[in-house]
Every structure is written in structure tokens, then in C-alpha cells.
Motif scaffolding. Sequence first.
Motif, short mmCIF file in Angstrom:
data_model
loop_
_atom_site.label_atom_id
_atom_site.label_comp_id
_atom_site.label_asym_id
_atom_site.label_seq_id
_atom_site.Cartn_x
_atom_site.Cartn_y
_atom_site.Cartn_z
N GLU A 1 0.82 -1.21 0.00
CA GLU A 1 0.00 0.00 0.00
C GLU A 1 0.86 1.26 0.00
O GLU A 1 0.56 2.23 -0.71
N GLU A 2 1.96 1.25 0.78
CA GLU A 2 2.85 2.41 0.82
C GLU A 2 3.54 2.62 -0.51
O GLU A 2 3.75 3.76 -0.95
N VAL A 3 3.90 1.52 -1.17
CA VAL A 3 4.52 1.63 -2.49
C VAL A 3 3.54 2.24 -3.49
O VAL A 3 3.90 3.10 -4.29
N GLU A 4 2.31 1.79 -3.44
CA GLU A 4 1.28 2.33 -4.34
C GLU A 4 1.09 3.82 -4.11
O GLU A 4 0.95 4.61 -5.05
N GLN A 5 1.11 4.24 -2.84
CA GLN A 5 0.96 5.66 -2.51
C GLN A 5 2.15 6.46 -3.06
O GLN A 5 1.98 7.57 -3.58
N ASN B 1 15.76 4.55 -2.62
CA ASN B 1 17.00 3.87 -2.26
C ASN B 1 17.22 3.91 -0.75
O ASN B 1 17.75 2.97 -0.17
N ASN B 2 16.81 5.00 -0.11
CA ASN B 2 17.00 5.12 1.33
C ASN B 2 15.91 4.40 2.12
O ASN B 2 15.97 4.34 3.35
N GLY B 3 14.90 3.90 1.42
CA GLY B 3 13.85 3.16 2.08
C GLY B 3 12.95 4.02 2.93
O GLY B 3 12.38 3.55 3.92
N THR B 4 12.82 5.31 2.60
CA THR B 4 11.99 6.21 3.39
C THR B 4 10.85 6.75 2.55
O THR B 4 10.83 6.55 1.34
#
Length: 226
Positions: A118-122, A223-226
Motif C-alpha cells: 500500500e505504501e509503495v502504491e501511494q 533507495n533510502n527506504g523512506t
Amino acid sequence: MLLINAIQLFMQYLSSIDRSHETITGYRKDLIFFTRFLEAKYNVEPYIDEITANDIEDYLTYLKEKRNYAPASRGRNLHTLRSFFAYAYNKELVSRNVALSVEKIKVQQKERTYLTEEEVEQLITRIDHRLIRLVVIVLYMTGMRISECLNLTVDNVDLKHRVIHVVAGKGNKDRLIPISNRLLPLLEDYIRNQRPETESPLFFCTKKTGKLSPVNGTVKILNNGT
């Protein structure tokens, strides 16, 4: 032998065994910084066979107290020195690997955090740049590193056989990544309708520069995963 000359031989050795450019650059940076520390400490160019374990320990203390290096960064420097002195010992430039007697830096292992689907989609929906949005999708669906993704050439992406060929990836190794059913139509549409006419061999490219920079804000965020 002067330390700086031994370092140069070590760099040539790393190149001869096909270590990656990033690895060689990192080792060189660490060793040159160590050399500068010893030059300041003794006010003379250091010789490799005169370096002691105390010198290395003093250097690690300097990194901690004066440079505010985190444990992981100090541990990386010690790893570099151990590799360098192991080479020097094997080549009989020194009588022993003095770095082995230096205690390892304790690094607290942190639990990795990952974006949910869900966070990736956002994240994807908030990216206005069409090409950057596609790159982020590719990174998410393939697990490639940013450098691997942006260094892909047109020949590396085999849409017919649905596979991506990563050349000289992590550990300087090649590997194959299958293209999923969700990703395939996106890449096909990019090649047919979006990729600019350019002489650049890179798969992901712009018309102006022929490449996509990894320092782009959105790519850096992922890349930083944030």
C-alpha cells in the motif's frame, strides 16, 4: 616500502581480480585517509612495515572521537585495513598482518524495515515524472539496486523471453531476473511509445542526456527506504 606505494600495488591487485569499481574506490578512499592520519601523527611519510596495531587503534579512535564515525563506518575501515594488510603479508611486504590483532568494532544489528504494498502504491501515485515512476515500479517489482537498474542497456532487457540480464551486479556477478506479468506490459509500452529516439544504449534514458541520474529526488528516496 612507502605505505602509499603499497596501496597503489593493492589497487592494481584488486583490479586484476575484477573487484568492482565501487569496491576499489571505497578501499582507496579508506586507505588514503589512513595514510593522511599517519602523516599527521608522525610528520613523515609512513612506511608499511613500520605500522603497528597501536597505529590502527589510534586511527579508529580518531574516527570515533574526532570524525564522529558510526560503528559501522569504523568497522568498514578496519575491514579495509585487514584486507590490505592480508595482501601485504601474502606479498611479503610485511612480516605479519598487524590489523588482525585489532579487536573488531561491535555493530548493533538493526531490523530492516520495508515499505508495504500500500505504501509503495501511494509513493508511485505521487510521482509526476513518468519515467521516474516507471523506474520506481521496476525497482519494486525486480528488487534491483538503483545502480543496476539505471545501468541496464536495451540489450539487457529481453522482453521476448521475459528476462532482465543484470551485468556485474552485487559482488560483480551477473544474474537473470524474470519479468512478471504485471511488469511486462509496462516495459513494452515504454519501449514502443515512451523511450526517446537517442543513440544512448541505456534502457532508461532521457532525450537530452541519454541517461537518468540516480541522484534524482524520487529515486534517492526509494533507495533510502523512506
